[in-house]
Scaffold this motif. Structure first.
Motif, PDB file in Angstrom:
ATOM      1  N   VAL A 190       4.149  -1.007   8.620  1.00 18.96           N
ATOM      2  CA  VAL A 190       4.410   0.523   8.141  1.00 18.96           C
ATOM      3  C   VAL A 190       5.807   1.057   8.091  1.00 18.96           C
ATOM      4  O   VAL A 190       6.336   1.048   9.116  1.00 18.96           O
ATOM      5  CB  VAL A 190       3.418   1.569   8.851  1.00 18.96           C
ATOM      6  CG1 VAL A 190       3.565   2.921   8.180  1.00 18.96           C
ATOM      7  CG2 VAL A 190       2.067   0.831   8.947  1.00 18.96           C
ATOM      8  N   SER A 215       1.470   4.652   1.091  1.00 16.92           N
ATOM      9  CA  SER A 215       0.969   5.432   1.894  1.00 16.92           C
ATOM     10  C   SER A 215       1.890   6.796   1.777  1.00 16.92           C
ATOM     11  O   SER A 215       2.637   7.019   0.917  1.00 16.92           O
ATOM     12  CB  SER A 215       1.182   4.831   3.564  1.00 16.92           C
ATOM     13  OG  SER A 215       0.683   5.736   4.451  1.00 16.92           O
ATOM     14  N   ALA A 221       2.942  -1.311   4.280  1.00 16.02           N
ATOM     15  CA  ALA A 221       2.414   0.135   3.736  1.00 16.02           C
ATOM     16  C   ALA A 221       3.818   0.780   3.801  1.00 16.02           C
ATOM     17  O   ALA A 221       4.577   0.912   4.740  1.00 16.02           O
ATOM     18  CB  ALA A 221       1.411   0.779   4.808  1.00 16.02           C
ATOM     19  N   LYS A 236      -4.970   8.083   4.905  1.00 17.41           N
ATOM     20  CA  LYS A 236      -3.716   7.254   4.804  1.00 17.41           C
ATOM     21  C   LYS A 236      -3.510   6.596   5.943  1.00 17.41           C
ATOM     22  O   LYS A 236      -3.022   5.541   6.079  1.00 17.41           O
ATOM     23  CB  LYS A 236      -2.419   7.864   4.050  1.00 17.41           C
ATOM     24  CG  LYS A 236      -2.672   8.520   2.830  1.00 17.41           C
ATOM     25  CD  LYS A 236      -2.504   7.387   1.824  1.00 17.41           C
ATOM     26  CE  LYS A 236      -2.307   7.684   0.297  1.00 17.41           C
ATOM     27  NZ  LYS A 236      -2.437   6.608  -0.594  1.00 17.41           N
ATOM     28  N   PHE A 284       1.064  -1.078   0.000  1.00 18.58           N
ATOM     29  CA  PHE A 284       0.223  -0.002   0.157  1.00 18.58           C
ATOM     30  C   PHE A 284       0.979   1.405  -0.058  1.00 18.58           C
ATOM     31  O   PHE A 284       1.828   1.425   0.857  1.00 18.58           O
ATOM     32  CB  PHE A 284      -0.887   0.071   0.962  1.00 18.58           C
ATOM     33  CG  PHE A 284      -1.686   1.326   1.386  1.00 18.58           C
ATOM     34  CD1 PHE A 284      -2.686   1.757   0.664  1.00 18.58           C
ATOM     35  CD2 PHE A 284      -1.309   2.119   2.643  1.00 18.58           C
ATOM     36  CE1 PHE A 284      -3.354   2.763   0.697  1.00 18.58           C
ATOM     37  CE2 PHE A 284      -2.115   3.275   2.942  1.00 18.58           C
ATOM     38  CZ  PHE A 284      -2.939   3.695   1.912  1.00 18.58           C
ATOM     39  N   GLU A 304      -3.385   2.820   6.912  1.00 25.18           N
ATOM     40  CA  GLU A 304      -2.216   2.073   7.589  1.00 25.18           C
ATOM     41  C   GLU A 304      -2.417   0.945   8.551  1.00 25.18           C
ATOM     42  O   GLU A 304      -1.984  -0.262   8.606  1.00 25.18           O
ATOM     43  CB  GLU A 304      -1.119   3.093   7.984  1.00 25.18           C
ATOM     44  CG  GLU A 304      -0.488   3.734   6.905  1.00 25.18           C
ATOM     45  CD  GLU A 304       0.660   4.782   7.712  1.00 25.18           C
ATOM     46  OE1 GLU A 304       0.704   4.938   8.847  1.00 25.18           O
ATOM     47  OE2 GLU A 304       1.354   5.486   6.910  1.00 25.18           O
TER      48      GLU A 304
END
Lengths: 327, 327
Positions: free
Chosen positions: B247, B126, B175, B155, B124, B159
Motif C-alpha cells: 500500500v 485506494s 494499492a 478501502k 487498486f 488494502e
C-alpha cells in the motif's frame, strides 16, 4: 443480563463461562441468562441459577448469527476463530470463519438494531498478529496495522468492520487485542504460538516439551485469568471514554523465552527446565518473527485493563487454577 | 499486453483509456488488447489498433470477475467504487461494491493463479480516506489507518486483502492511495470532496460554484493527468523494491481552499473568484474534517511517483486538457 459467548468451547470461553457461573455475574453485573455457542458442543456448566443454552453453531453459515441473537443478548462476546497456524495453512477456512463469520455476526446485530433500538455491547477478541515487521521494540497505540499473516489480516479487517458498525450505532463494539495467552492449559493446539505455553505447562507436569525457536525470542503474554478479566472489563465498562477508535491493544508482560525458562527454574527447579528440548522449526520461527515483542498499551491501561507483571506470577496462576495449587 | 480496466467509464478510467489509445501502450509497455468494464457501458475509444472489448459489469455479482478475467489480462486496474458520500448514505451499497466487489475480483484472480501460474499485476485505487482524526499536519508512511467513514473502512479492508493475497502470490498487487483528484472535469458527482474541483471548474467556465466549507480547509490534491501517471507507473513498475507492504500513499499537493482560490485569481482573475458562493454545509464539513491535510509520501516518491507542485499548475492542466488550452 443475557450474555452470548461465541467460541464458548475454547479455552478462554470455558474460563469466562466458569467465572460467570461462579459469580452469577459478569464483573459487577448479574447474569440471568447465558447462551454458549461453538462449532463443537459447549459444556453446559453446573451450578448456574439462570437459564443456559448450549448451541452447536457454524458462524460461517449466514443463518447462524440471526439464530444466536434470537434472545437479544445484552452482551455478545465473540471469541470464535481459526487460529494463526491453521489460517495460514487453510486460506479458505481462515477467511470463512475469521472474516465472513465475524461479518455475518455484525450484520445480524445490525439487522436487529434498526427496528427495535437493539444495541448490545459486542466484544471481539482480536490479536497482536495485526502488526507486521518491521516493528519497534515497543509498539505504541498509534502503530499501523500491517499484518504479514492471513490470520492477522482477518483480525485487522474484523476490527475495521467493528469500528465502522459501532460508529454507525449498530452496536457498542470493542475489539481487544489480547496478548498471547500463557500458560494455556490442556493439549497443544494448532496455534504457532503454542510452544510459549508448552515449554512451561509440560515440564510443570513432568513431561518433555519442544522449543521450536531460540530462547532469545521475546513475546507478549498474559495469563488465562487475565484474559477473563480483560473480557469482563470490556463487556461491562463504560465505553463513552473510548471514543471512535474502538480497538484497544491490551496490557501484557513482555518476556524472552529465556526469561520464561528462568521463571520456570525458580518455581519448579532445574529438573523441570531440563525437560525443554530445543527442536528448531523454521515454519514456526518464520511466523513468530513477524510478531510483536512489547507494547505500551497506554490507552487500555488508562481505561482500566490490567495484566501480570512477572512470569513467576503467570506460572503461579497456572499452578493455582490448573494444578490444584501445588506441583 | 492485455489491460483490464474496471471502472473504465469513470473520469479517471476514461482518461487512462484515452492515454493507452493515444500511446498504443501503458507507459513503455505496448498494449494490444484492452478490456473496459463498468456498471454503465464504457465508451469504446476510436483509433486503437488492438482488440477492445467494452463490458457492462456489476462487480458485486460474484459471476462478474471470472468473466472479466476470461482473457487473462496481464494488468488489472481496479477503479470501480461507490464514492464517499454515497457509501456513507447507502451502507449496503458501499459494502457491496467497495468491499464485496473488490474481494470477488481478488478471489477470481486467485482461483486462476493456482492452476496456470497466472499472476497479473493488480492495481487498486485506494484513498486517503483510510485515515481518520486525530491526524498530524503531515502524515507519514507509518501512520495507522483508522477511518471514520464507511468508504474509508471499505478501502482500508480492500488494502488489507490485496496485501495478503499478494503475499500469498495470488497476484502482484499494489494499492495506491490517490490524492483527491482536482480539477475533476464534467458534472459534480456524489463525492463529498466534489467542491474542491467545483470551485475552480465552474468559475473557469463562467459559472457559479458552491463552497460548503470555510476557506481555511486544507486538503491533498493531484490532477487527473497525475492520476493517469500514478496508475501507469503502478501498472508497469518493478514491484520487487516495494516489499510486502503493498500500500502506497501517493505524492500530491497540500493546499487550503484559500490557496486554491488565489491560484484561480492569478489564472482567471477576480471575476472568476467572485463566482464562488459560500454555502456552509455541515454534512460535507463533518466528512471533510475527518480527512488528511498533507502527507510525506516518501516511499511512493522514492519509487518514482510524481505529482504537481502548485495549484497554478493544476489549473493550467485543466485548461490544457479540458478547455482546449485557453479560457
Amino acid at each position: 443480563m443475557h450474555v452470548l459467548i461465541i467460541g464458548a468451547a475454547g479455552m478462554v470461553g470455558r474460563k469466562l463461562t466458569a467465572a460467570i457461573v461462579r459469580d452469577g455475574a459478569l464483573g459487577a453485573k448479574p447474569v440471568d441468562r447465558l447462551t454458549l455457542a461453538d462449532a463443537i458442543a459447549p459444556e453446559v456448566p453446573a451450578g448456574f441459577d439462570g437459564a443456559v443454552a448450549a448451541v452447536v453453531a457454524d458462524i460461517s453459515d449466514p443463518a447462524t448469527a440471526p439464530r444466536l441473537l434470537a434472545g437479544r443478548p445484552d452482551v455478545i462476546i465473540h471469541l470464535a476463530a481459526v487460529v494463526s497456524g491453521e489460517a495460514e495453512q487453510d486460506f479458505d477456512k481462515g477467511y470463512r470463519i475469521n472474516l465472513d463469520g465475524s461479518r455475518y455476526l455484525f450484520d445480524a446485530v445490525r439487522a436487529l438494531s434498526g427496528s427495535e433500538g437493539y444495541c448490545p455491547r459486542l466484544v471481539f477478541a482480536s490479536s497482536i498478529a495485526v502488526f507486521g515487521v518491521p516493528l519497534p521494540d515497543e509498539i505504541d497505540d498509534e502503530h499501523l496495522t500491517a499484518p504479514l499473516t492471513s490470520y492477522g489480516t482477518q483480525k485487522a479487517i474484523a476490527e475495521l468492520l467493528l469500528q465502522d458498525y459501532s460508529r454507525r450505532g449498530f452496536f457498542d463494539g470493542l475489539a481487544i487485542r489480547l496478548p498471547t495467552i500463557c500458560i494455556r492449559p490442556g493439549l497443544p493446539n494448532k496455534a504457532a504460538s503454542g510452544f510459549f505455553s508448552g515449554i512451561l505447562r509440560e515440564p510443570l507436569a513432568g513431561k518433555p516439551a519442544r522449543l521450536p525457536v531460540p530462547d532469545t525470542v521475546r513475546h507478549w503474554h498474559a495469563s488465562p485469568r487475565a484474559a477473563v478479566g480483560f473480557l469482563t472489563h470490556a463487556a461491562t465498562m463504560d465505553t463513552a471514554p473510548v471514543g471512535p477508535r474502538r480497538v484497544l491493544t491490551l496490557p501484557g508482560l513482555s518476556a524472552t523465552v529465556a526469561e520464561q525458562i528462568e521463571a520456570l527454574r525458580r518455581v519448579a527447579g532445574d529438573k523441570a527446565v531440563a525437560l525443554i528440548r530445543p527442536e528448531p522449526d523454521p515454519a514456526v520461527m518464520a511466523i513468530v518473527q513477524s510478531w510483536p515483542r512489547s507494547f505500551r498499551a497506554e490507552r487500555a491501561k488508562a481505561l482500566g485493563f490490567r495484566a501480570e507483571s512477572s512470569f513467576d506470577e503467570i506460572i503461579r496462576i497456572h499452578i493455582e487454577d490448573e494444578m490444584g495449587g501445588a506441583l
